[in-house]
Scaffold this motif. Structure first.
Motif, short mmCIF file in Angstrom:
data_model
loop_
_atom_site.label_atom_id
_atom_site.label_comp_id
_atom_site.label_asym_id
_atom_site.label_seq_id
_atom_site.Cartn_x
_atom_site.Cartn_y
_atom_site.Cartn_z
N ARG A 146 0.83 -1.22 0.00
CA ARG A 146 0.00 0.00 0.00
C ARG A 146 0.85 1.26 0.00
N LEU A 147 2.17 1.09 0.22
CA LEU A 147 3.07 2.25 0.27
C LEU A 147 3.65 2.60 -1.09
N ARG A 148 3.45 1.75 -2.08
CA ARG A 148 4.13 1.93 -3.37
C ARG A 148 3.82 3.29 -4.00
N THR A 149 2.54 3.66 -4.03
CA THR A 149 2.16 4.94 -4.65
C THR A 149 2.77 6.11 -3.90
N ALA A 150 2.75 6.04 -2.57
CA ALA A 150 3.30 7.13 -1.76
C ALA A 150 4.81 7.27 -1.99
N TYR A 151 5.52 6.14 -1.99
CA TYR A 151 6.96 6.19 -2.24
C TYR A 151 7.24 6.75 -3.64
N SER A 152 6.47 6.29 -4.63
CA SER A 152 6.70 6.73 -6.00
C SER A 152 6.49 8.23 -6.15
N CYS A 153 5.42 8.73 -5.55
CA CYS A 153 5.14 10.17 -5.64
C CYS A 153 6.22 10.98 -4.93
N LEU A 154 6.64 10.52 -3.75
CA LEU A 154 7.70 11.22 -3.02
C LEU A 154 9.00 11.23 -3.80
N THR A 193 12.32 2.97 -0.15
CA THR A 193 11.44 2.28 -1.10
C THR A 193 11.92 0.86 -1.34
N LEU A 194 13.20 0.72 -1.64
CA LEU A 194 13.76 -0.60 -1.94
C LEU A 194 13.75 -1.51 -0.72
N ARG A 195 14.06 -0.94 0.44
CA ARG A 195 14.08 -1.76 1.66
C ARG A 195 12.68 -2.23 2.06
N SER A 196 11.68 -1.51 1.63
CA SER A 196 10.31 -1.91 1.95
C SER A 196 9.81 -3.01 1.04
N GLY A 197 10.60 -3.29 0.00
CA GLY A 197 10.18 -4.31 -0.96
C GLY A 197 9.39 -3.75 -2.12
N CYS A 198 9.19 -2.44 -2.13
CA CYS A 198 8.47 -1.80 -3.23
C CYS A 198 9.42 -1.53 -4.39
N ILE A 199 8.89 -1.53 -5.59
CA ILE A 199 9.69 -1.26 -6.78
C ILE A 199 9.30 0.12 -7.31
N PRO A 200 10.27 1.02 -7.45
CA PRO A 200 9.94 2.35 -7.99
C PRO A 200 9.32 2.24 -9.38
N VAL A 201 8.48 3.21 -9.73
CA VAL A 201 7.89 3.21 -11.06
C VAL A 201 8.99 3.33 -12.10
N PRO A 202 8.79 2.77 -13.30
CA PRO A 202 9.85 2.80 -14.33
C PRO A 202 10.36 4.21 -14.64
N GLN A 203 9.46 5.21 -14.58
CA GLN A 203 9.88 6.57 -14.90
C GLN A 203 10.92 7.11 -13.95
N ALA A 204 11.00 6.51 -12.75
CA ALA A 204 11.97 6.99 -11.76
C ALA A 204 13.40 6.79 -12.24
N ARG A 205 13.63 5.77 -13.07
CA ARG A 205 14.98 5.53 -13.56
C ARG A 205 15.48 6.70 -14.40
N LEU A 206 14.64 7.20 -15.29
CA LEU A 206 15.03 8.31 -16.13
C LEU A 206 15.23 9.58 -15.31
N LEU A 207 14.34 9.82 -14.37
CA LEU A 207 14.47 10.98 -13.49
C LEU A 207 15.75 10.91 -12.68
N LEU A 208 16.02 9.74 -12.13
CA LEU A 208 17.21 9.56 -11.31
C LEU A 208 18.47 9.75 -12.14
N SER A 209 18.50 9.15 -13.33
CA SER A 209 19.68 9.27 -14.19
C SER A 209 19.94 10.73 -14.57
#
Length: 341
Positions: free
Chosen positions: A95-103, A124-140
């Protein structure tokens, strides 16, 4: 190269908003109402209500958290840290995935995303949630921006300690794989090498991502060298799929002698090679008409108790006989007899 990648990332962000467009059936008033509700929850420190509030709005829109920009930077950092800590005991974690992704996506699009974005990614990763795919481009994109300011990998990672976190391999591996995904292999290698200086040791995923990217771009010499480095210098045992990927790439590029040398290196290091690795390498030798190498590989294969398929056995013997290598033919046949094949 970094400048070119930054322009590519920025243009992608502005053109598509990274897929965070919310549905037109959602009225502006409902969006504003939810944002006000989220803001009230933050002001009252009712952080544990945030996941359910965001889940009630089906679109993962980081703009819902734009009100956080109204706070001074230090206050905003403290608030987001308190939010992250409040999420730790919540279950189920899904249930935390959306919140982590938005943050994460909100922070990565802010003017000064690090080190806060890395702390969100870590949680996010330690909770077992997977960031949304778009996060990779933003992070890079954000990572390359930091490097363009002459900051080192270790400096970026060690800044995490300023806000009470420590760099770890999971967070670094996500950065590495994100950079590899946008063809920034050179920068990914810098992260791999900079991890140790930041106090976290590269692991199988770190090397696996880099070696995989090297194989994808046919940088075979670099891939073999990185494989040797992780075994000899770091003392890691590569995953079977990593070894298979390297050998498959060498076979595809017809560098069969280098593939044989890699096998021999792994044997000296007592690596548990599988049947498939030997079998495919023998097939590669035959395709390249390297019959003597094929015979030697069969001998090495049988020394570990592996018996080639009958079709391969016949081709090896026939090829050796055609080359006049009768001594090796006899040795191979004798080994097959000993193994009752």
């Amino acid at each position: 190269m970094i400048v070119g990648a930054k322009k590519l990332c920025r243009s992608s962000l502005h053109l598509s908003s990274l897929g965070f467009n919310f549905s037109p059936v959602r009225s502006v008033s409902s969006l504003q109402s939810l944002e006000e509700t989220l803001k009230a929850a933050v002001q009252a420190k009712n952080y544990q209500h945030i996941p359910d509030l965001l889940n009630s709005f089906q679109d993962q829109n980081p703009k819902l958290l734009s009100f956080l920009s109204d706070f001074p930077r230090n206050d905003r950092t403290q608030i987001i840290d308190e939010i992250l800590q409040s999420f730790v005991p919540l279950r189920p974690r899904s249930r935390l995935r959306t919140a982590y992704s938005c943050l994460l996506c909100y922070t990565l699009q802010s003017p000064d995303p690090f080190p806060l974005a890395l702390s969100i990614l870590q949680r996010t990763l330690r909770s077992g949630c997977i960031p949304v795919p778009q996060a990779r481009l933003l992070l890079s994109s954000a990572w390359l921006e930091q490097l363009s300011q002459s900051r080192s990998v270790a400096d970026i990672l060690l800044d995490l300690r300023l806000i009470g976190y420590s760099p770890d391999s999971g967070t670094c591996n996500y950065v590495i794989s994100s950079l590899c995904a946008i063809d920034q292999l050179g920068e990914a290698i810098k992260v791999l090498r900079g991890m140790t200086r930041a106090g976290c040791v590269p692991d199988l995923d770190s090397y696996g991502a880099v070696i995989g990217a090297m194989c994808s771009t046919r940088r075979t010499s670099d891939a073999v060298e990185m494989l040797k480095q992780m075994v000899v210098k770091v003392g890691l045992t590569p995953r079977q799929d990593t070894v298979a990927k390297v050998l498959a790439t060498l076979r595809a590029t017809k560098e069969i002698r280098k593939a044989v040398e890699t096998i021999e290196f792994l044997e000296r290091e007592n690596y548990p090679l599988r049947f498939e690795s030997y079998e495919r390498l023998v097939e590669g030798c035959l395709q390249c008409h390297e019959h003597v190498l094929a015979g030697k590989m069969v001998m090495a294969m049988t020394a570990r108790g592996f018996i080639p398929y009958i079709g391969i056995r016949q081709k090896v013997v026939e090829g050796l006989a055609a080359c006049g290598e009768m001594d090796l033919v006899c040795a191979v046949r004798q080994r097959f007899v000993e193994l009752r094949s």
